[in-house]
Design a protein around this motif. Structure first.
Motif, mmCIF file in Angstrom:
data_model
loop_
_atom_site.group_PDB
_atom_site.id
_atom_site.type_symbol
_atom_site.label_atom_id
_atom_site.label_comp_id
_atom_site.label_asym_id
_atom_site.label_seq_id
_atom_site.Cartn_x
_atom_site.Cartn_y
_atom_site.Cartn_z
ATOM 1 N N LYS A 29 0.633 -1.206 -0.021
ATOM 2 C CA LYS A 29 -0.063 -0.052 0.024
ATOM 3 C C LYS A 29 0.760 1.237 0.138
ATOM 4 O O LYS A 29 0.632 2.329 -0.682
ATOM 5 C CB LYS A 29 -0.818 0.140 1.197
ATOM 6 N N MET A 30 1.849 1.248 0.763
ATOM 7 C CA MET A 30 2.690 2.372 0.908
ATOM 8 C C MET A 30 3.709 2.576 -0.258
ATOM 9 O O MET A 30 3.640 3.691 -0.852
ATOM 10 C CB MET A 30 3.770 2.155 2.153
ATOM 11 N N ASN A 31 3.931 1.511 -1.201
ATOM 12 C CA ASN A 31 4.663 1.473 -2.277
ATOM 13 C C ASN A 31 3.831 2.208 -3.361
ATOM 14 O O ASN A 31 4.252 3.068 -4.125
ATOM 15 C CB ASN A 31 5.295 0.253 -2.736
ATOM 16 N N GLU A 32 2.385 1.863 -3.374
ATOM 17 C CA GLU A 32 1.419 2.529 -4.305
ATOM 18 C C GLU A 32 1.263 4.016 -4.252
ATOM 19 O O GLU A 32 1.422 4.862 -5.277
ATOM 20 C CB GLU A 32 0.140 1.857 -4.218
ATOM 21 N N LYS A 33 1.060 4.360 -2.804
ATOM 22 C CA LYS A 33 1.060 5.769 -2.591
ATOM 23 C C LYS A 33 2.514 6.550 -2.986
ATOM 24 O O LYS A 33 2.313 7.487 -3.519
ATOM 25 C CB LYS A 33 0.786 5.891 -1.037
ATOM 26 N N MET A 34 3.689 6.065 -2.826
ATOM 27 C CA MET A 34 5.011 6.707 -3.013
ATOM 28 C C MET A 34 4.864 6.791 -4.625
ATOM 29 O O MET A 34 5.156 7.556 -5.132
ATOM 30 C CB MET A 34 6.084 5.708 -2.509
ATOM 31 N N ARG A 35 4.394 5.749 -5.278
ATOM 32 C CA ARG A 35 4.492 5.801 -6.913
ATOM 33 C C ARG A 35 3.336 6.963 -7.387
ATOM 34 O O ARG A 35 3.864 7.706 -8.279
ATOM 35 C CB ARG A 35 4.012 4.578 -7.466
ATOM 36 N N GLU A 36 2.321 6.943 -6.759
ATOM 37 C CA GLU A 36 1.516 8.061 -7.137
ATOM 38 C C GLU A 36 2.162 9.728 -6.950
ATOM 39 O O GLU A 36 1.759 10.619 -7.619
ATOM 40 C CB GLU A 36 0.252 8.106 -6.261
ATOM 41 N N GLU A 37 3.055 9.517 -5.650
ATOM 42 C CA GLU A 37 3.467 10.984 -5.616
ATOM 43 C C GLU A 37 4.969 11.356 -6.306
ATOM 44 O O GLU A 37 5.268 12.379 -6.502
ATOM 45 C CB GLU A 37 3.729 11.057 -3.892
ATOM 46 N N GLY A 38 5.513 10.251 -6.861
ATOM 47 C CA GLY A 38 6.626 10.354 -7.504
ATOM 48 C C GLY A 38 7.937 10.804 -6.679
ATOM 49 O O GLY A 38 7.945 10.358 -5.580
ATOM 50 N N ALA A 39 8.830 11.541 -7.437
ATOM 51 C CA ALA A 39 9.969 12.162 -6.634
ATOM 52 C C ALA A 39 9.715 13.101 -5.626
ATOM 53 O O ALA A 39 10.538 13.174 -4.770
ATOM 54 C CB ALA A 39 10.553 12.751 -7.742
ATOM 55 N N GLN A 40 8.395 13.559 -5.554
ATOM 56 C CA GLN A 40 8.126 14.778 -4.664
ATOM 57 C C GLN A 40 7.204 14.019 -3.338
ATOM 58 O O GLN A 40 5.969 14.284 -3.179
ATOM 59 C CB GLN A 40 7.481 15.889 -5.279
ATOM 60 N N VAL A 41 7.974 13.200 -2.599
ATOM 61 C CA VAL A 41 7.182 12.599 -1.652
ATOM 62 C C VAL A 41 6.781 13.783 -0.497
ATOM 63 O O VAL A 41 7.521 14.533 -0.078
ATOM 64 C CB VAL A 41 8.015 11.681 -1.008
ATOM 65 N N SER A 42 5.409 13.469 0.010
ATOM 66 C CA SER A 42 4.887 14.667 0.835
ATOM 67 C C SER A 42 5.415 14.245 2.443
ATOM 68 O O SER A 42 5.916 13.127 2.786
ATOM 69 C CB SER A 42 3.467 14.595 0.951
ATOM 70 N N ALA A 43 5.417 15.334 3.153
ATOM 71 C CA ALA A 43 5.769 15.075 4.493
ATOM 72 C C ALA A 43 4.835 13.960 5.170
ATOM 73 O O ALA A 43 5.336 13.200 6.084
ATOM 74 C CB ALA A 43 5.830 16.434 5.514
ATOM 75 N N GLU A 44 3.405 13.992 4.775
ATOM 76 C CA GLU A 44 2.452 13.113 5.449
ATOM 77 C C GLU A 44 2.892 11.590 4.877
ATOM 78 O O GLU A 44 2.864 10.724 5.875
ATOM 79 C CB GLU A 44 1.166 13.548 4.832
#
Length: 102
Positions: A29-44
């Motif tokens: 699940k976390m991997n999916e969220k990180m892929r959606e955000e791309g290189a700009q991972v949010s603080a959240e």
């Protein structure tokens, strides 16, 4: 799997030799969220990743222990090392999100 944190001025090593399947699911699940955000991972998302690491080690330490116990220069590498280790345990290998040669 191990992680070393500086807590109360002393380096402490935490070990987990049994990674639950649920932890692997959470990594997906976390991997999916990180892929959606791309290189700009949010603080959240980064906060979520640190919470994930705490969970991987069965809450032997806290999120604050990670924030205060890892040097800033190695924080991201160490979080990703744990994250990738969990995915590899489940038989997956992470791939780079950059494309070479384009």
């Amino acid at each position: 799997m191990q992680i070393k944190l500086r807590i109360d001025g002393q380096e402490k090593t935490f070990t987990n030799d049994f990674v639950k399947a649920r932890v692997f699911r959470n990594a997906l699940k976390m991997n999916e969220k990180m892929r959606e955000e791309g290189a700009q991972v949010s603080a959240e998302t980064f906060d979520g990743m640190i919470g994930f690491v705490v969970n991987v080690f069965d809450n032997q330490f806290t999120v604050d222990d990670v924030w205060d116990g890892l040097e800033a220069g190695v924080l991201q590498d160490e979080i990703m090392r744990v994250f990738n280790s969990v995915l590899n345990i489940g038989g997956l290998q992470t791939t780079s999100t950059t494309t070479e040669g384009k």
